[in-house]
Design a protein around this motif. Structure first.
Motif, PDB file in Angstrom:
ATOM      1  N   SER A 354       0.836  -1.205   0.000  1.00  0.00           N
ATOM      2  CA  SER A 354       0.000   0.000   0.000  1.00  0.00           C
ATOM      3  C   SER A 354       0.871   1.255   0.000  1.00  0.00           C
ATOM      4  CB  SER A 354      -0.912   0.008   1.228  1.00  0.00           C
ATOM      5  OG  SER A 354      -1.601   1.240   1.333  1.00  0.00           O
ATOM      6  N   ARG A 355       0.421   2.270  -0.737  1.00  0.00           N
ATOM      7  CA  ARG A 355       1.137   3.541  -0.772  1.00  0.00           C
ATOM      8  C   ARG A 355       0.616   4.499   0.300  1.00  0.00           C
ATOM      9  NH1 ARG A 355       1.227   5.461  -6.948  1.00  0.00           N
ATOM     10  NH2 ARG A 355      -0.998   5.022  -6.752  1.00  0.00           N
ATOM     11  N   ARG A 356      -0.356   4.037   1.095  1.00  0.00           N
ATOM     12  CA  ARG A 356      -0.850   4.872   2.196  1.00  0.00           C
ATOM     13  C   ARG A 356       0.214   4.943   3.284  1.00  0.00           C
ATOM     14  NH1 ARG A 356      -4.072   3.799   6.677  1.00  0.00           N
ATOM     15  NH2 ARG A 356      -4.361   1.636   6.040  1.00  0.00           N
ATOM     16  N   PRO A 357       0.597   6.131   3.708  1.00  0.00           N
ATOM     17  CA  PRO A 357       1.715   6.247   4.657  1.00  0.00           C
ATOM     18  C   PRO A 357       1.299   5.883   6.079  1.00  0.00           C
ATOM     19  CG  PRO A 357       0.772   8.394   4.257  1.00  0.00           C
ATOM     20  CD  PRO A 357       0.046   7.450   3.334  1.00  0.00           C
ATOM     21  N   PRO A 358       2.254   5.468   6.930  1.00  0.00           N
ATOM     22  CA  PRO A 358       1.941   5.304   8.354  1.00  0.00           C
ATOM     23  C   PRO A 358       1.466   6.638   8.917  1.00  0.00           C
ATOM     24  CG  PRO A 358       4.131   4.447   7.840  1.00  0.00           C
ATOM     25  CD  PRO A 358       3.666   5.197   6.633  1.00  0.00           C
ATOM     26  N   THR A 359       0.387   6.604   9.673  1.00  0.00           N
ATOM     27  CA  THR A 359      -0.222   7.849  10.162  1.00  0.00           C
ATOM     28  C   THR A 359      -0.448   7.768  11.657  1.00  0.00           C
ATOM     29  OG1 THR A 359      -1.331   8.191   8.037  1.00  0.00           O
ATOM     30  CG2 THR A 359      -2.186   9.408   9.924  1.00  0.00           C
ATOM     31  N   LEU A 360       0.020   8.768  12.360  1.00  0.00           N
ATOM     32  CA  LEU A 360      -0.192   8.870  13.799  1.00  0.00           C
ATOM     33  C   LEU A 360      -1.561   9.504  14.037  1.00  0.00           C
ATOM     34  CD1 LEU A 360       1.544   8.262  16.338  1.00  0.00           C
ATOM     35  CD2 LEU A 360       2.187  10.682  16.339  1.00  0.00           C
ATOM     36  N   ARG A 361      -2.366   8.859  14.861  1.00  0.00           N
ATOM     37  CA  ARG A 361      -3.731   9.354  15.092  1.00  0.00           C
ATOM     38  C   ARG A 361      -3.981   9.574  16.582  1.00  0.00           C
ATOM     39  NH1 ARG A 361      -6.251   9.019  10.273  1.00  0.00           N
ATOM     40  NH2 ARG A 361      -5.540   7.397   8.812  1.00  0.00           N
ATOM     41  N   ALA A 362      -4.820  10.555  16.876  1.00  0.00           N
ATOM     42  CA  ALA A 362      -5.248  10.842  18.247  1.00  0.00           C
ATOM     43  C   ALA A 362      -6.751  11.060  18.242  1.00  0.00           C
ATOM     44  CB  ALA A 362      -4.536  12.088  18.782  1.00  0.00           C
ATOM     45  N   ALA A 363      -7.431  10.444  19.190  1.00  0.00           N
ATOM     46  CA  ALA A 363      -8.885  10.609  19.306  1.00  0.00           C
ATOM     47  C   ALA A 363      -9.243  10.611  20.780  1.00  0.00           C
ATOM     48  CB  ALA A 363      -9.619   9.488  18.573  1.00  0.00           C
ATOM     49  N   PRO A 364     -10.300  11.317  21.166  1.00  0.00           N
ATOM     50  CA  PRO A 364     -10.649  11.396  22.583  1.00  0.00           C
ATOM     51  C   PRO A 364     -11.037  10.039  23.159  1.00  0.00           C
ATOM     52  CG  PRO A 364     -12.355  12.411  21.222  1.00  0.00           C
ATOM     53  CD  PRO A 364     -11.201  12.124  20.321  1.00  0.00           C
ATOM     54  N   LEU A 365     -10.531   9.763  24.358  1.00  0.00           N
ATOM     55  CA  LEU A 365     -10.883   8.520  25.040  1.00  0.00           C
ATOM     56  C   LEU A 365     -12.376   8.468  25.324  1.00  0.00           C
ATOM     57  CD1 LEU A 365      -9.898   5.927  26.543  1.00  0.00           C
ATOM     58  CD2 LEU A 365      -9.703   7.357  28.591  1.00  0.00           C
ATOM     59  N   ASP A 366     -12.942   9.621  25.650  1.00  0.00           N
ATOM     60  CA  ASP A 366     -14.350   9.685  26.042  1.00  0.00           C
ATOM     61  C   ASP A 366     -14.912  11.018  25.563  1.00  0.00           C
ATOM     62  OD1 ASP A 366     -16.811   9.409  27.304  1.00  0.00           O
ATOM     63  OD2 ASP A 366     -16.063  10.100  29.244  1.00  0.00           O
ATOM     64  N   VAL A 367     -16.053  10.988  24.877  1.00  0.00           N
ATOM     65  CA  VAL A 367     -16.678  12.243  24.437  1.00  0.00           C
ATOM     66  C   VAL A 367     -17.858  12.617  25.328  1.00  0.00           C
ATOM     67  CG1 VAL A 367     -15.945  11.921  22.047  1.00  0.00           C
ATOM     68  CG2 VAL A 367     -18.198  11.076  22.767  1.00  0.00           C
ATOM     69  N   GLY A 368     -18.132  11.785  26.339  1.00  0.00           N
ATOM     70  CA  GLY A 368     -19.272  12.062  27.206  1.00  0.00           C
ATOM     71  C   GLY A 368     -19.154  13.397  27.924  1.00  0.00           C
ATOM     72  N   GLY A 369     -17.957  13.696  28.448  1.00  0.00           N
ATOM     73  CA  GLY A 369     -17.772  14.961  29.158  1.00  0.00           C
ATOM     74  C   GLY A 369     -17.978  16.150  28.240  1.00  0.00           C
ATOM     75  N   LEU A 370     -17.467  16.044  27.017  1.00  0.00           N
ATOM     76  CA  LEU A 370     -17.635  17.128  26.050  1.00  0.00           C
ATOM     77  C   LEU A 370     -19.114  17.331  25.715  1.00  0.00           C
ATOM     78  CD1 LEU A 370     -15.591  18.120  23.063  1.00  0.00           C
ATOM     79  CD2 LEU A 370     -17.847  17.214  22.539  1.00  0.00           C
ATOM     80  N   LEU A 371     -19.818  16.235  25.447  1.00  0.00           N
ATOM     81  CA  LEU A 371     -21.240  16.348  25.115  1.00  0.00           C
ATOM     82  C   LEU A 371     -22.035  16.884  26.306  1.00  0.00           C
ATOM     83  CD1 LEU A 371     -21.761  13.027  23.117  1.00  0.00           C
ATOM     84  CD2 LEU A 371     -21.717  15.343  22.198  1.00  0.00           C
ATOM     85  N   SER A 372     -21.683  16.415  27.490  1.00  0.00           N
ATOM     86  CA  SER A 372     -22.394  16.863  28.689  1.00  0.00           C
ATOM     87  C   SER A 372     -22.260  18.369  28.877  1.00  0.00           C
ATOM     88  CB  SER A 372     -21.841  16.111  29.908  1.00  0.00           C
ATOM     89  OG  SER A 372     -22.392  16.611  31.100  1.00  0.00           O
ATOM     90  N   ASP A 373     -21.024  18.872  28.778  1.00  0.00           N
ATOM     91  CA  ASP A 373     -20.772  20.285  29.068  1.00  0.00           C
ATOM     92  C   ASP A 373     -21.173  21.216  27.930  1.00  0.00           C
ATOM     93  OD1 ASP A 373     -19.758  19.622  31.527  1.00  0.00           O
ATOM     94  OD2 ASP A 373     -17.671  19.579  30.863  1.00  0.00           O
ATOM     95  N   ARG A 374     -20.951  20.769  26.677  1.00  0.00           N
ATOM     96  CA  ARG A 374     -21.058  21.704  25.564  1.00  0.00           C
ATOM     97  C   ARG A 374     -22.245  21.442  24.641  1.00  0.00           C
ATOM     98  NH1 ARG A 374     -15.200  23.955  24.129  1.00  0.00           N
ATOM     99  NH2 ARG A 374     -16.618  25.652  23.594  1.00  0.00           N
ATOM    100  N   LEU A 375     -23.014  20.407  24.956  1.00  0.00           N
ATOM    101  CA  LEU A 375     -24.236  20.154  24.191  1.00  0.00           C
ATOM    102  C   LEU A 375     -25.441  20.163  25.115  1.00  0.00           C
ATOM    103  CD1 LEU A 375     -25.584  19.398  21.466  1.00  0.00           C
ATOM    104  CD2 LEU A 375     -25.258  16.994  22.112  1.00  0.00           C
ATOM    105  N   PHE A 376     -25.477  19.228  26.075  1.00  0.00           N
ATOM    106  CA  PHE A 376     -26.677  19.069  26.895  1.00  0.00           C
ATOM    107  C   PHE A 376     -26.905  20.226  27.865  1.00  0.00           C
ATOM    108  CE2 PHE A 376     -25.692  14.659  25.660  1.00  0.00           C
ATOM    109  CZ  PHE A 376     -26.912  14.312  25.103  1.00  0.00           C
ATOM    110  N   ARG A 377     -25.848  20.845  28.375  1.00  0.00           N
ATOM    111  CA  ARG A 377     -26.044  21.948  29.328  1.00  0.00           C
ATOM    112  C   ARG A 377     -26.407  23.259  28.638  1.00  0.00           C
ATOM    113  NH1 ARG A 377     -24.208  20.604  34.509  1.00  0.00           N
ATOM    114  NH2 ARG A 377     -22.779  18.833  34.608  1.00  0.00           N
ATOM    115  N   ARG A 378     -26.314  23.306  27.310  1.00  0.00           N
ATOM    116  CA  ARG A 378     -26.535  24.569  26.596  1.00  0.00           C
ATOM    117  C   ARG A 378     -27.907  24.680  25.948  1.00  0.00           C
ATOM    118  NH1 ARG A 378     -20.773  25.759  23.454  1.00  0.00           N
ATOM    119  NH2 ARG A 378     -19.479  25.904  25.327  1.00  0.00           N
ATOM    120  N   GLN A 379     -28.568  23.562  25.696  1.00  0.00           N
ATOM    121  CA  GLN A 379     -29.878  23.605  25.049  1.00  0.00           C
ATOM    122  C   GLN A 379     -30.618  22.298  25.324  1.00  0.00           C
ATOM    123  OE1 GLN A 379     -27.402  24.105  21.774  1.00  0.00           O
ATOM    124  NE2 GLN A 379     -26.628  22.308  22.824  1.00  0.00           N
TER     125      GLN A 379
END
Length: 651
Positions: A354-379
């Motif tokens: 494959s010509r796809r290069p090795p890629t370093l990735r980062a993703a949140p362990l948990d999105v619950g805190g983000l959704l709780s604070d920035r979605l559910f508490r706002r509307q």
């Protein structure tokens, strides 16, 4: 459901609604949403996961509602679709030409020619389109072609500075969306609106999330980041449009170092930060930040020359992203492994050619805190899908969304109880769950057959017994089979080995465009279609062409899946059952989605056959079966085959 949505909007209490296929759930949430928008003067945002549902809402449901509700409201309700800026054609990018793209140096001449032809077609389309919306271009174009004529939010000049600002498709869409009752968008835009400090959606106080079973995955993707050697090299090339070549030299050297280090590292999840990787990440971070400072000085944010400003923005976007990502990865290795904010892994292609290069990735362990604070508490938020109650409960998904355990679900003596012994709910996070059922009579319309007599699945492809079972089920059904496999390897193995026995009408994902395969499958009752993940959730084939859904194994995440394994470990570190909270929940969700392919209309009849005997024998099988529609269930292969033969005969 409509009454429950109306109550949620008026009370401010969040609502999760499971509503089966054919319930009319889009009408059930749109009617109270329109009523609220008309009464309050505020927009209601409806976010979906798929383009298909967005099109259904915009092209079918909302136009009908506008006609029906106009006499009651004194005016027709208004609506519009709003997508991310990258989904709209950029007139300035089209006229000025694209910057260098990631991986451009890897293109072969044939690919470059094909992309060039598509870009020319985009130029012709620009003269006739009224929206510039990529999804309205039929047939579509490759991502590489679209990137030549679109910009990200970071690259955009802004309507005031851009010479095409007055006719900008993205700005026009945002302006229209700011004046309507219902704004239809996608989960990614909702996530960006929550993640960023600036709003990308119009002012609103109610969000309705359809296809909410997919919300966590979509938010995780929106919050993820990646870094590769070609990305660093492309950022350096963009710099040379603004700076002298020697100014970008440190970044080019960093790209070479990234390539060397990532090539030598093993793929998979990273729990420890090696010295060489730490050094190269610090180099990338500092080189990108240094180049960005020089670009800002050279291009100038107040430059009157639009071309110069555009080149500066095009260079700054990847530089800022590289600097942010490198810093994020460096900060992602805290002493508490299970409590780290991000999961870091190296994505290495399995195919050595494959010509796809090795890629370093980062993703949140948990999105619950983000959704709780920035979605559910706002509307106020309403979440709905045909699949939300897993194991008979809303709790598994609610935990992933960051919502608290439902009141009354805690045992006496637990922390956080109110004086009445109930779980205290944090302010702004009160919610209720409602299952409104299904119009289908599942017991009379469908059979769940579990092949209990088969051996447990192995790791070395499909056992011969599975292929024999699959062939006999297909023969009994006379084709009419959708095969849902846990991997493309298994789907291809089954297709290759059974095609000589079943016939050329056995279609396999990858043989052609998925939409074309589904069309051929729908038009030929004797055909079969085998595939993997996108077919588990994206196929709608009513009637006789689909009477048998076969699932090869329980779709647990792979043991080496970086995100799933890290999330399981984090749950276990907090004293929970990581397997049930993560792996079993994901499997239950996919099983329910896959089984939902069977009954699409009130007249449909058929069978879901699961070849994995663990669905009948394992300790967790009760949780998984409780997540499925309440089909009549059997483990008798004779009964299953006889039922399929009767269905094939039209009985």
């Amino acid at each position: 459901m409509a009454a429950a949505v109306e109550h949620a909007i008026s009370s401010g209490e969040h609502l999760a609604v499971q509503a089966g296929t054919g319930t009319g759930k889009s009408l059930a949430y749109l009617v109270p949403a329109v009523a609220h928008a008309a009464a309050s003067g505020s927009s209601v945002v409806v976010a979906t996961a798929t383009i298909a549902l967005q099109r259904q809402l915009i092209d079918r449901d909302l136009p009908k509602l506008a006609v029906a509700l106009a006499p009651l409201l004194g005016r027709p309700p208004t609506f519009a679709i709003l997508k991310g800026r990258g989904n709209y054609l950029c007139l300035h990018r089209l006229r000025s030409g694209p910057p260098d793209e990631v991986g451009e140096t890897l293109f072969d001449p044939a690919t470059v020619s094909a992309v060039g032809q598509q870009v020319r077609r985009l130029g012709e389309w620009a003269a006739s389109t009224g929206t510039g919306d990529r999804d309205e271009l039929v047939p579509g174009v490759e991502d590489r072609a679209w990137r030549q004529v679109s910009v990200s939010a970071r690259e955009c000049l802004g309507a005031q500075r851009c010479p095409f600002g007055s006719s900008c498709f993205a700005e026009r869409a945002r302006e229209v969306a700011g004046q309507v009752d219902i704004v239809v968008t996608n989960h990614a835009m909702l996530a960006i609106d929550a993640l960023e400090d600036f709003g990308v959606l119009p002012d609103h106080d109610v969000v309705i999330i359809d296809e909410a079973h997919d919300l966590v995955n979509r938010v995780t993707s929106a919050a993820a980041a990646e870094l590769s050697a070609p990305a660093v090299e492309a950022a350096a090339r963009r710099c040379t449009r603004v700076l002298a070549a020697e100014a970008a030299a440190p970044l080019r050297e960093a790209a070479e170092a990234v390539d060397k280090v990532l090539t030598e590292l093993p793929g998979g999840r990273m729990d420890d930060l090696s010295g060489p990787l730490a050094a190269v990440l610090a180099t990338v971070r500092d080189a990108a930040a240094g180049c960005a400072a020089e670009v800002r000085s050279a291009a100038g944010e107040t430059a009157e020359d639009a071309e110069r400003l555009a080149a500066g923005r095009a260079a700054l976007a990847p530089l800022d992203e590289l600097s942010d990502t490198a810093g994020r990865v460096l900060a992602g290795f805290g002493p508490d492994v299970a409590g780290r904010p991000d999961v870091i892994w190296l994505d290495r292609p399995a195919d050595p050619d494959s010509r796809r290069p090795p890629t370093l990735r980062a993703a949140p362990l948990d999105v619950g805190g983000l959704l709780s604070d920035r979605l559910f508490r706002r509307q106020t938020v309403v979440l709905t899908s045909a699949t939300l109650a897993l194991g008979g409960s809303f709790e598994p998904l609610a935990r992933q969304w960051g919502l608290p355990v439902a009141p009354g679900a805690a045992v006496a003596g637990s922390p956080g109880l109110d004086p009445a012994g109930r779980m205290a709910v944090p302010e702004g996070l009160a919610w209720t769950g409602l299952d409104v059922g299904s119009p289908f009579d599942h017991v009379r319309s469908g059979i769940l057959y579990i092949a209990r007599q088969l051996p447990p699945p192995g790791r070395d492809g499909l056992p011969e017994a599975y292929l024999t079972e699959l062939r006999e089920l297909i023969e009994a059904a006379g084709g009419r089979t959708l095969g849902l496999f846990s991997s493309m390897r298994a789907a291809r193995q089954a297709a290759e080995q059974l095609r000589s026995e079943v016939g050329p009408q056995l279609l396999c994902q990858g043989d052609d465009a998925t939409a074309e395969l589904v069309r051929r499958f729908t038009e030929d009752e004797t055909s079969c279609l085998f595939g993997t993940l996108s077919l588990w959730q994206g196929v709608d084939v009513p009637g006789r062409p689909l009477q048998l859904v076969v699932i090869d194994r329980i779709p647990f995440p792979r043991p080496d899946d970086p995100l799933a394994s890290a999330r399981q470990r984090a749950v276990a570190a907090r004293g929970g059952n990581g397997f049930m909270a993560v792996a079993a929940t994901q499997a239950a969700l996919l099983l329910a989605q896959g089984s939902g392919r069977l009954l699409r209309t009130m007249e449909d009849r058929g069978m879901v056959a699961v070849l994995d005997p663990r669905l009948a024998t394992a300790g967790y099988s009760g949780f998984l079966r409780a997540s499925l529609p309440p089909f009549w269930t059997t483990t008798d292969p004779g009964i299953a085959r006889a039922a399929l033969r009767r269905l094939a005969a039209g009985a």
